[in-house]
Enzyme design. Sequence first.
Site, PDB file in Angstrom:
ATOM      1  N   GLU A 114       9.742  73.580  43.413  1.00  0.00           N
ATOM      2  CA  GLU A 114       9.704  72.293  44.190  1.00  0.00           C
ATOM      3  C   GLU A 114      10.244  71.023  43.500  1.00  0.00           C
ATOM      4  O   GLU A 114       9.787  71.012  42.347  1.00  0.00           O
ATOM      5  CB  GLU A 114       7.993  72.076  44.807  1.00  0.00           C
ATOM      6  CG  GLU A 114       7.603  73.253  45.970  1.00  0.00           C
ATOM      7  CD  GLU A 114       6.703  74.220  45.233  1.00  0.00           C
ATOM      8  OE1 GLU A 114       6.270  73.760  44.039  1.00  0.00           O
ATOM      9  OE2 GLU A 114       6.487  75.268  45.843  1.00  0.00           O
ATOM     10  N   TYR A 126      19.452  70.926  39.444  1.00  0.00           N
ATOM     11  CA  TYR A 126      19.029  72.387  39.905  1.00  0.00           C
ATOM     12  C   TYR A 126      20.368  73.065  40.833  1.00  0.00           C
ATOM     13  O   TYR A 126      20.589  74.053  40.923  1.00  0.00           O
ATOM     14  CB  TYR A 126      17.845  72.329  40.880  1.00  0.00           C
ATOM     15  CG  TYR A 126      16.539  71.853  39.990  1.00  0.00           C
ATOM     16  CD1 TYR A 126      16.511  72.253  38.895  1.00  0.00           C
ATOM     17  CD2 TYR A 126      15.845  71.070  40.814  1.00  0.00           C
ATOM     18  CE1 TYR A 126      15.165  71.921  38.210  1.00  0.00           C
ATOM     19  CE2 TYR A 126      14.460  70.629  40.310  1.00  0.00           C
ATOM     20  CZ  TYR A 126      14.305  70.996  38.759  1.00  0.00           C
ATOM     21  OH  TYR A 126      13.332  70.683  38.312  1.00  0.00           O
TER      22      TYR A 126
END
Length: 159
Positions: A114, A126
């Site tokens: 998250e 990411y």
Amino acid sequence: MIKLWMAPAGLHIEPGRVLDAKELARIHALGFYRGWPASEFETFLADRDTPIYVACDAKRRIAGFALIRVVADEAELLTIAVDPKWRGKGLGTALLKAVFEDLLATPARRMFLEVSEDNAAAIKLYGREGFETISTRKGYYAKPDGSQATALVMARDLD
């Protein structure tokens, strides 16, 4: 045998130790509104299912770290933090690559995380490493001004 991975700027990555807890808490607090206490890092470091990878120099001065949890065939990136003076040098990428390599020796085949929707640098990292947004969690993160940020739930396959 101690596992070691190369990292930029003359650093290397190795498994965290219980003695690192205070320094990990310090670095985490520099990057997150609600940093975690050293006692929480001690708990993680004592549990083989929550390995911590530290990027450090030859004198073991820690520049950043990644903490994961492995459960069955899934892994979760619980947190990753880099000391501000070491940011922008590729340490986050190096930490993730060490994690991915180490996870090849586990049953984990997918990794989740998250990230706050307003953390552009982390989302970019990411994305470069193959994570894709699969859902959101509204109001997941508290912000210093009292408002709340939405979390992006991201995932990538490990094999």
